[in-house]
Design a protein around this motif. Structure first.
Motif, mmCIF file in Angstrom:
data_model
loop_
_atom_site.group_PDB
_atom_site.id
_atom_site.type_symbol
_atom_site.label_atom_id
_atom_site.label_comp_id
_atom_site.label_asym_id
_atom_site.label_seq_id
_atom_site.Cartn_x
_atom_site.Cartn_y
_atom_site.Cartn_z
ATOM 1 N N LYS A 483 -5.291 5.406 -49.121
ATOM 2 C CA LYS A 483 -7.174 5.532 -49.110
ATOM 3 C C LYS A 483 -6.875 6.833 -49.960
ATOM 4 O O LYS A 483 -7.717 7.701 -50.443
ATOM 5 N N LEU A 484 -6.309 7.572 -49.359
ATOM 6 C CA LEU A 484 -5.973 9.468 -50.114
ATOM 7 C C LEU A 484 -5.496 9.402 -51.602
ATOM 8 O O LEU A 484 -6.327 9.950 -52.313
ATOM 9 N N LYS A 485 -4.783 7.898 -51.653
ATOM 10 C CA LYS A 485 -4.060 8.379 -53.241
ATOM 11 C C LYS A 485 -5.643 7.956 -54.353
ATOM 12 O O LYS A 485 -5.779 8.848 -55.613
ATOM 13 N N ALA A 486 -5.873 6.993 -53.613
ATOM 14 C CA ALA A 486 -7.272 6.390 -54.619
ATOM 15 C C ALA A 486 -8.152 7.781 -54.430
ATOM 16 O O ALA A 486 -8.661 7.902 -55.701
ATOM 17 N N ALA A 487 -8.444 7.960 -53.513
ATOM 18 C CA ALA A 487 -9.802 9.475 -53.572
ATOM 19 C C ALA A 487 -8.957 10.683 -54.800
ATOM 20 O O ALA A 487 -9.865 11.410 -55.517
ATOM 21 N N ILE A 488 -7.797 10.382 -54.686
ATOM 22 C CA ILE A 488 -7.064 11.494 -55.760
ATOM 23 C C ILE A 488 -7.696 11.558 -56.758
ATOM 24 O O ILE A 488 -7.902 12.224 -57.469
ATOM 25 N N ASN A 489 -7.244 9.752 -57.328
ATOM 26 C CA ASN A 489 -7.139 9.709 -58.515
ATOM 27 C C ASN A 489 -8.737 10.111 -59.116
ATOM 28 O O ASN A 489 -8.915 10.286 -60.209
ATOM 29 N N THR A 490 -10.056 9.215 -57.936
ATOM 30 C CA THR A 490 -11.486 9.910 -58.334
ATOM 31 C C THR A 490 -11.255 11.492 -58.482
ATOM 32 O O THR A 490 -11.854 11.508 -59.759
ATOM 33 N N ALA A 491 -10.727 11.876 -57.756
ATOM 34 C CA ALA A 491 -10.778 13.361 -58.078
ATOM 35 C C ALA A 491 -10.529 14.153 -59.099
ATOM 36 O O ALA A 491 -10.924 15.070 -59.558
ATOM 37 N N HIS A 557 -14.314 6.118 -42.652
ATOM 38 C CA HIS A 557 -16.495 6.790 -42.971
ATOM 39 C C HIS A 557 -16.914 7.840 -43.562
ATOM 40 O O HIS A 557 -17.330 8.067 -43.255
ATOM 41 N N VAL A 558 -15.838 8.217 -43.738
ATOM 42 C CA VAL A 558 -15.590 9.580 -44.928
ATOM 43 C C VAL A 558 -14.912 9.168 -45.719
ATOM 44 O O VAL A 558 -16.270 9.643 -46.568
ATOM 45 N N LEU A 559 -14.046 8.967 -45.918
ATOM 46 C CA LEU A 559 -13.018 9.161 -47.810
ATOM 47 C C LEU A 559 -14.007 8.032 -48.250
ATOM 48 O O LEU A 559 -13.898 7.781 -49.444
ATOM 49 N N SER A 560 -14.401 6.851 -47.719
ATOM 50 C CA SER A 560 -14.894 5.389 -48.616
ATOM 51 C C SER A 560 -16.015 6.356 -49.237
ATOM 52 O O SER A 560 -16.917 5.776 -49.640
ATOM 53 N N LYS A 561 -16.597 7.321 -49.286
ATOM 54 C CA LYS A 561 -17.438 8.375 -50.025
ATOM 55 C C LYS A 561 -17.621 9.071 -50.524
ATOM 56 O O LYS A 561 -18.523 9.078 -52.410
ATOM 57 N N VAL A 562 -16.190 9.103 -51.209
ATOM 58 C CA VAL A 562 -15.292 9.528 -52.664
ATOM 59 C C VAL A 562 -16.305 8.443 -53.747
ATOM 60 O O VAL A 562 -16.500 9.729 -54.690
ATOM 61 N N ASP A 563 -15.880 7.346 -53.492
ATOM 62 C CA ASP A 563 -16.059 6.711 -54.808
ATOM 63 C C ASP A 563 -17.620 7.358 -55.354
ATOM 64 O O ASP A 563 -18.046 7.326 -56.406
#
Lengths: 584, 584
Positions: A483-491, A557-563
């Protein structure tokens, strides 16, 4: 409910997330043996629990006040201050050259977490004094250092930061306080507001660091100089001289931190307060940022600390308070509301974000140690780059979370949370200042985006995100890793968007700054959770296995807010300024 | 900064979002002509601005207190109460049969929005009195109605709800207060806490509605009965008799709403308080829910109202306060911080969610009017179904937003927001109770999920979502329409997940309930924004065009949270109870 320092968590994060070992391996910290670190943490925890925490409520109900023109602190404050002075605690991170212990900043951070949690209103005093020591140590003349540092390092004298004026809050360019040269010193006059521990009687002298303008100074921030203005003048032999023309005009009546005197300071109401210039003229803002960077990390730490305090109180209540049979409860007999799924959800929301904040804040502190002390210039530069990017996240993200978590703490208590005697409401009130002072969340976000992302075209952020990605790769086998990998791409997409949008309209990145800060806080927080999970990998029960579960919870519950934040930033920034101001 | 009722917005929502026309078309509301509605709104706005708002801060600083065993309200409270009584305002929504005006509930809601915004601590008194009237009107005997209603409808007497006990907060099954039959009445004894306006001297009598148990009552919620316990006994001719054994033991010292006396009530400390049974024995909880449903919508309205008040104050400050030149500002001369992109982002975040809440709350109120008064049974049933689903959203979502928005209000003020004299902090403190009383957010979420979604396998929620989809289809040409369609799919997926998960482990839907409530609040809020945008379609400037922009902003900055909430619900609920409680 009092406070017990979470020593197991603190040590775990120091060792496994923040890399204390890399810091204590630096030659300058040769004395910071594991035994010494352990005994410092244990002793600080005792002071937190035995000395500071019991005074927290007294500070709230019987706060600082003006009596006959003097600032009287809360009952017990003086004795608590003496404990810190007697133990030499204020000097923990400072050079033995000036009487300090010469221990790492990251260790001082852990100590201050406990004290801020135990009593935030009190701990503002050592916090600001340490910031003032930093500034004098970094930029003072040899004479200033000799005159002021020894007693500031011990805490026999305290320090303050005097920036804000009625017309100059976030906009320091508007500072009007004047400094007129007179022989080897200056006469300072002007009014400063929101001066934390601006006056009190706990110590014999207070060393004010004051921003002011010289008569010929250019307009704006490039015409601000930094001065030392002591409450009592100090003679060359270190003895105290005359009372300086720097007085507390009044104290603010605040929402919280009642134990901390917030002074309106009047400089030069008579002949002008006598001050000496720190460093060069017109470079005051640059010097003040030394204090500000320390103070911003320290205020971020308050966000963590008040969250931990609120969490402990809520958890205690949730275990004691019985209300009905929780949904799905299969145990026998009555059980606390801690087993109601939504109460548990609130507690887990508090706990996992506390762990993420602690990882981030201690890592930031460790990077400061490396940036200042590593032998290798490249290592120093890399650590400084990361510390510079961490600082607005530490301040901005942790304080916003501190507020959310203190509010959840009230919520867990139900109606009792709204009754002042319970104490949960005090944490909620105390926390509310942290997103404001030492630069609001927007100021932090502008620092992150306008100064630290746009100026280098996003290069620095990409270095930070590559560091996060390395952790995500290592944690690819854990739920949080993918999930962190996907969030990094968003960042990364948001970083690119910011750089592009700035060329189109500078208001776009400025409007997106706070959501981007939150996004980055969540992502770097996830890195810290992943590091903790990696250290716990394979554990099946007990303390370590819990780290795997809080990492999972954080991911869902937290990282899911990134999108959603990514959408707000990339799609939503144009809508911010779209409405004619008259139609608001 | 005082308060000015946002009449243009209120009328726009009444007409274009909540469907006031459908309500006033009901025969029972034949007198509610557009002119009458207009003049009521205008007059209520005057009372809000001229009578109630000026007392708001006095209520905070000089709150209700016990003096010589009597509850003394804040200066000016009595006179303000007299204004409401003299104008017959308390009777606005009640039948002319009992002295009321017979006007729609939705109009009463608009009036109370203004008063709650002007002075929330004060307006709790009419709010609870209206709830008590509802209960007596719905379930009282003819004798009780004749004895109590006329003076309660006028506001000559006020009403209270007595549910909570020290051991019975969210868990009403634990109620222990006793009612022992004695002739034609009962002797009530027990202690009740958190009784809003439980005692005061503004009126000559206070009518307490009290939950208690008969001696032979079954355990749990099915053994609770509802009693009328007046402060002073009422003779058959309506004159007052002896002082009843129902006294205020003390007042709570609270975080906010200091002007509202929150009483600990002692019933039957001497011989037992004399009360009469409402309706049938052991059906008290069912009756109390009549008051609770009213009160829950009314507390949701407080969330909206305090948000509007905080918004007005923040906007005023943002226009006045000058700090630096905003990023991208091209106007000449100094401008307020309102033009700083992040301040604007905060104000737009406040504004768009206020509009969404107002749409939801007024729609819910209008559905209550239709459910109670429509000729057609199918229309009544559909309106009741939607009103039942709206109620937890109104209470749960709007109060959480009220807190977030009041906190943003503080933030816009910067350091001044933390100084009590500014007033922003009072709204922040006052708002904090709203997610707690009349059932915490978790209680609302359990109502939505466990009672109103799982019991019918999600059928009701699907009816509601189909209603939302109809709006989304109509708004397909607007940005918010397409995004709303996607969000509805997420909501349906979450509904299906809840129904399935309940079969696996009942703790899963209970843990997911609050995130689901937030998701549904955002989705139904988006429906209201889409309705407003449809009404404004084609507008190119002014008030109507602004509705198109706030809808866009809502879509990008609020509706964008739905995906993350969907992930929390569907992927994240297992993590909630995963951690051994001892490891919290």
């Amino acid at each position: 409910m009092t406070y017990a320092a979470p020593l197991a968590d603190i040590k775990f994060v120091l060792e496994n997330v923040a890399g204390l070992g890399k810091v204590t391996a630096l030659p300058v910290f040769a004395e910071a043996s594991p035994d010494l670190v352990e005994s410092i943490l244990e002793e600080a925890a005792k002071i937190a629990a035995d000395t500071l925490a019991p005074l927290n409520r007294i500070g709230d109900t019987d706060g600082a006040r003006m009596v006959d023109g003097k600032v009287q602190v809360s009952p017990g404050w003086q004795e608590a201050w003496n404990v810190l002075v007697d133990g030499g605690w204020n000097g923990l991170p400072f050079s033995p050259e000036h009487g300090g212990m010469g221990l790492p900043n990251v260790l001082n951070t852990a100590v201050h977490e406990m004290w801020q949690a135990a009593n935030m209103a009190f701990t503002l005093c050592p916090m600001l004094t340490q910031g003032a020591v930093n500034a004098v140590e970094s930029y003072g003349t040899a004479e200033q250092k000799a005159l002021y540092l020894p007693k500031m390092v011990t805490g026999e004298w305290t320090g303050t930061m005097n920036l804000t004026e009625p017309g100059a809050g976030s906009d320091l360019a508007a500072i009007r306080t004047k400094a007129v040269p007179e022989g080897d010193h200056y006469r300072i006059s002007g009014s400063k507001i929101f001066i934390t521990y601006g006056d009190h009687e706990m110590v014999e002298n207070i060393i004010h660091l004051v921003l002011a303008r010289l008569p010929d100074a250019p307009a704006g921030v490039k015409g601000i100089s930094l001065f030392i203005v002591p409450k009592f003048l100090v003679n060359a032999d270190g003895s105290l001289g005359a009372r300086n023309d720097a007085v507390c005009a009044s104290l603010e009546h605040k929402l919280g931190i009642h134990g901390s005197p917030t002074a309106v300071m009047a400089f030069g109401e008579k002949d002008g307060a006598i001050g000496t210039l720190v460093g060069e003229a017109n470079r005051g803002l640059e010097y003040m940022f030394t204090m500000m960077n320390h103070a911003r990390q320290a205020v971020g730490l308050q966000g963590l600390a008040i969250a931990e305090r609120a969490y402990q109180q809520a958890l205690y209540y949730a275990r004691e308070r019985v209300q009905g049979k929780p949904t799905g409860w299969t145990g026998s007999g009555p059980t606390g509301i801690v087993n109601h799924p939504d109460v548990r959800r609130m507690l887990m929301t508090m706990k996992c974000q506390i762990e993420a904040m602690r990882g981030l804040i201690y890592s930031a502190a460790a990077h400061v140690d490396i940036a200042h002390n590593h032998d290798d210039a490249a290592e120093r530069a890399r650590a400084q780059l990361l510390a510079d990017l961490y600082t607005p996240l530490v301040k901005g993200w942790s304080t916003e979370l501190g507020n959310v978590i203190a509010s959840l703490g009230v919520q867990v208590h139900g109606g009792m949370g709204y009754v002042e005697e319970t104490g949960a409401a005090q944490h909620f009130r105390d926390a509310r200042i942290t997103t404001i002072y030492e630069g609001t969340t927007a100021i932090q976000a502008n620092d992150l985006v306008l100064r630290k992302t746009l100026r280098d075209g996003g290069q620095g952020i990409r270095v930070l995100l590559a560091d996060v990605a390395a952790t995500a790769d290592a944690a690819a086998g854990l739920a949080i890793g993918a999930k962190l990998k996907a969030a990094i791409n968003t960042a990364i997409a948001c970083t690119d968007w910011l750089v592009g949008a700035a060329k189109e309209d500078p208001r776009l990145p400025a409007g997106a700054a706070v959501p981007f800060l939150e996004l980055m806080g969540i992502v770097v927080g996830a890195q810290m959770m992943a590091k903790a999970a990696l250290a716990a990998q394979g554990a099946t029960d007990g303390f370590l296995a819990a780290k795997l579960i809080t990492a999972d919870f954080y991911a869902d519950h937290v990282l899911s807010k990134v999108d959603g934040l990514g959408q707000s930033i990339q799609a939503g920034s144009k809508a911010i300024m779209a409405l004619d101001e008259a139609l608001l």
